[in-house]
Design a protein around this motif. Structure first.
Motif: not given
Lengths: 415, 466
Positions: A78-95
């Motif tokens: 999972t990316y639990m806690g690493l993304v809130e809304v997948s399509a919103i780059e600012g909420t993505r920290d898994y990649s």
């Protein structure tokens, strides 16, 4: 719904109140035995006794007939806690696209404990998740963490494994051939060995140039020494064989991720005691690396004696529906996996592999779910949920939205 | 692993749309299409089969009813009778302890247009070169050898609406297929099924075209694009009407040049083609309904209607179906307000609630998806049972694609599309034992079922992939 509201009100007071709970005649799925009926005794969120026939004076007694108890479930990718809304780059920290920080990167440093996905998944019976980063520029993604579904103590284990992406992902990064990805992996291991023996000279800058940064080599030392596990993402059977060659040569403690064709290498995985994390519901040839994906893969791996953990029913590692891993597990049962094996994959196996309390251990705080039916049935829902000894309400953002509009429709319903 | 994520982006973010149906308006004027021979006509022929009776089966009828231990008689491709102790010809199949449902219907699938393996050469679902591509037809992209079809069949899915993706304001025509094995798509086409037209609100069109520096780049740009296209369609329809009336009056008249894009749009205005509208947000659904009123057409269904629960009474009042997932959420902002009670709330508001997969994995177990949605509704306190919930996957779904007179319930006179389950299909451990389409057995558990060419010898020369 009324029931949930009452529970929520009770819980709102404090997590520190003293409580004895006796769940009477409930079906217990402990992942070690076949399901059996017995009682469960909890005191202040700690498991006092499990499986016998108890009487506890002054306890809240729950009639467990027709219900079941399991440890909270675990999702292994999972990316639990690493993304809130997948399509919103600012909420993505898994990649990450960093070439500077690869093996040294730690997923735990980016985790958001207030993600709305945490209470949502908790209310559906998930209590833990493995959180893995990915790096678009390196086969080394960094270090995975285990989180638990509570904002106040979200991190359960900070750096449980290094993550390496081979297969299609690694091939693209390492030069175009999947052989290059393996070479890159081995190069890192050799340089880590160099670093281990020529540590001082390398630090002084009196050694030949190395491909990997000192931070990354530092991060790989526990992998090479076997102190830290390494999760290797790979699907194709023949790729798995090559990876196992490398694992044997360097005596790595490996876990395979994805592993769609692991069933083709099942005996060797069992002999080498390499666990696999995969989605047993995948049966489509989504890529040319996973032509062998099949619904009875979990059953085949179980009969070979391979340790399994699951993910599933989400968009890859997207955390939003991580709890639906139970649906993947149920479908594995429908295709030959034992119930005990399915529950173990969701509870005891991850605890053993990552060195965690298994959730239903006597004398320990519980990760426990009381289900209103069979824990893996699509129609079953949690009635009570404990994470690390604390009971939580089943409310979350979505349940509040649903209630809001239910009341609005209801007000006009019979007019 | 990344492949899995790529699937999510393709499946959820880019694609998606289908529709519910109610348009029954008869065309008032011949359209350009009516003047040309039927293009790409169905060549499907229901196979001949001997009559048979399934006996003592627990039946979820599909129309909201449940009947315990009844018989279902089938002859010449249709259901001839349903009831106790039927005196009917043919072989008896013992249904004791088993369950029967109508053949399942997925009104939103991209099988064939985004087939397996999900490689770029196969990605034929989104004509992302212009925001208005009403001229493209999904059936021209369908690869009948997609190995996903047979897996869906094993899950009891007998009818699918295949849609173009959702990158465009108008993505093109859908096609409704019988889920049988055929070398040609014409061999799968459901005879006389109405076409759908895929439209898409919200994030997708504005993102795809906005990122190219062209319109639309905003939601208001989306709406302007819809309205402009309908104005063009009206003009085109009027040209043809003028030609028709002149030629009927014996005046010399030259037929206008056919325009494939506008032909499809006029088909909607005439009530022949059903709007299948990808639309997540409640406020945008209300906008789309108003656009329909402005130009005089009806929306059959909103697909991916994640926020349908917020406008459930409006949808019920307007007779627009809401096509939903049980629990997909979080992949973009417009999917952030998902509630698991969505389907139940639409039903509670007396709307037309439908489930869809949009996904080749979930299409294999849509019974489990409605089970989750039913459980969520019941937990909230809504009075629903399994007989209600199966409609979301059968009769309501048939309504959404304009086929509720032929499929979607186990009633005398309807097509014999049937699924015999080994147990209650609301259990996650249930699976179909036998699936029939038009009375012909198309799947039997444990049998050597028909397989796509792709699977032949692909792993080992002497084997088929499992």
């Amino acid at each position: 719904m009324k029931r949930l509201v009452i529970v929520a009100a009770l819980l709102a007071s404090s997590a520190a109140w003293t409580a004895e709970i006796l769940i009477d005649n409930v079906t217990i799925y402990d992942g070690q035995r076949d399901p059996y009926v017995g009682d469960v005794h909890l005191r202040d969120g700690e498991l006092i006794a499990l499986g016998g026939d108890f009487t506890v004076s002054g306890a809240e007694v729950i009639d467990g007939r027709g219900k079941s108890v399991s440890a909270g479930f675990f999702n292994g990718y999972t990316y639990m806690g690493l993304v809130e809304v997948s399509a919103i780059e600012g909420t993505r920290d898994y990649s990450s696209e960093s070439e500077l920080f690869t093996a040294s990167h730690r997923a735990v440093d980016a985790i958001n404990p207030d993600s709305v996905a945490i209470p949502y998944n908790r209310a559906l019976g998930l209590s833990r998740a493995l959180v893995l980063p990915v790096n678009e520029k390196s086969i080394f993604a960094g270090q995975a963490a285990v989180v638990q579904m509570r904002a106040d103590k979200v991190v359960l284990a900070e750096a449980v494994a290094q993550v390496v992406h081979l297969g299609q992902h690694g091939k693209k990064i390492a030069g175009g051939s999947r052989g290059n990805a393996l070479q890159m992996f081995e190069l890192a291991l050799r340089e880590t060995a160099d670093y281990e023996t020529n540590h001082a000279a390398i630090r002084r800058g009196e050694y030949r140039d190395l491909h990997f940064s000192l931070d990354d080599l530092e991060a790989l030392r526990p992998v090479l020494s076997g102190r830290q596990q390494v999760i290797i993402s790979v699907d194709r059977g023949s790729d798995i064989e090559r990876v196992l060659d490398l694992v044997g040569k360097y005596k790595l403690r490996a876990i395979l991720l994805g592993a769609q064709e692991a069933w083709r290498v099942a005996d060797r995985l069992a002999a080498m005691q390499v666990p696999v994390i995969f989605d047993p519901i995948n049966n489509l040839p989504m890529g040319y690396d996973s032509l062998g994906a099949r619904l009875d893969a979990a059953a085949l791996l179980e009969s070979a004696g391979v340790q399994m953990m699951f993910f599933g029913m989400g968009f890859g590692a997207a955390p939003h529906n991580a709890a639906m891993v139970k649906q993947s597990a149920a479908n594995a049962i429908a295709h030959g996996l034992t119930e005990r094996g399915a529950i173990a994959a969701l509870t005891t196996t991850p605890a053993n592999v990552f060195g965690l309390n298994a959730g239903l251990s006597v004398g320990q705080p519980v990760d426990l779910v009381l289900w209103d039916g069979h824990p893996l049935e699509a129609m079953s829902l949690p009635e009570r949920v404990f994470v690390a000894g604390t009971e939580f309400s089943l409310q979350h953002r979505a349940s509040r939205l649903a209630e809001r509009y239910y009341q609005a429709i209801r007000a006009n319903h019979d007019k | 692993m990344n492949k899995v994520f790529a699937r999510s982006l393709l499946g959820a973010a880019l694609l998606g749309l289908a529709a519910c149906n109610n348009a029954t308006t008869k065309p008032e004027t011949p359209t350009a299409e009516a003047l040309s021979p039927v293009a790409f006509a169905s060549t499907y022929q229901a196979p001949r089969h001997p009559p048979f009776v399934i006996r003592n089966v627990n039946l979820l009828v599909g129309n909201g009813q449940q009947m315990m231990q009844v018989d279902v008689a089938v002859s010449n491709g249709v259901i001839t009778a349903v009831g106790e102790n039927l005196n009917a010809p043919g072989q008896s199949i013992d249904g004791s302890g088993k369950w029967m449902t109508p053949g399942l219907i997925d009104v939103h699938s991209h099988m064939g247009v985004y087939p397996q393996p999900e490689t770029r050469n196969h990605a034929d679902g989104n004509e992302m070169t212009s925001p208005v591509t009403a001229e493209v037809w999904a059936e021209h992209s369908v690869w009948p050898q997609d190995p996903a079809f047979e897996k869906a069949r094993a899950g009891g899915v007998t009818t699918v609406q295949i849609l173009p993706g959702s990158a465009n304001l108008f993505g093109g025509r859908s096609v409704t297929l019988k889920n049988i094995h055929s070398v040609t798509v014409q061999g799968m086409k459901f005879p006389d099924a109405p076409y759908g037209l895929k439209m898409a609100c919200g994030e997708n069109p504005k993102r795809v075209y906005g990122s190219k520096g062209q319109a639309p780049s905003t939601r208001m740009g989306n709406v302007a694009g819809f309205r402009k296209a309908w104005i063009d369609a009206q003009e085109y329809r009027d040209k043809w009407r003028e030609y028709e009336s002149n030629s009927e009056a014996g005046k010399e008249a030259k037929a206008p040049k056919r325009d494939l894009k506008l032909e499809t749009l006029v088909g909607v205005l005439e009530g022949d083609i059903l709007i299948q509208n990808h639309c997540y947000r409640a406020d945008e659904m209300a906008q789309m309904i108003d656009i329909g009123k402005e130009f005089g057409y009806k929306i059959q269904a909103f697909h991916h209607a994640v926020e349908a629960y917020k406008v459930a009474p409006l949808l019920a009042q307007e007779g627009v179906c809401a096509v939903m997932w049980a629990d997909w959420w979080g992949f973009k902002q417009e999917a952030f307000d998902m509630v698991r009670e969505n389907i139940a709330l639409v039903e509670y508001a007396k709307g037309c609630a439908v489930i869809h997969s949009d996904d080749p994995i979930q299409i294999q177990r849509l019974n489990q998806e409605i089970a989750k949605a039913l459980a969520a509704g019941q937990a909230m306190g809504i009075d629903l049972d399994k007989a209600d919930a199966i409609r979301w996957l059968t009769l309501n779904a048939a309504k959404a694609i304009g086929l509720d007179d032929k499929i979607g319930s186990v009633e005398a006179g309807k097509n014999a599309d049937l699924v015999l389950w080994d147990r209650d299909p609301f259990s996650s451990f249930a699976s179909p034992e036998e699936v029939w389409i038009d009375g012909a057995a198309v799947y039997q558990k444990g049998a050597d079922n028909i397989t796509a060419d792709f699977n032949i010898g692909i792993i080992k020369p002497e084997e088929n992939r499992p």
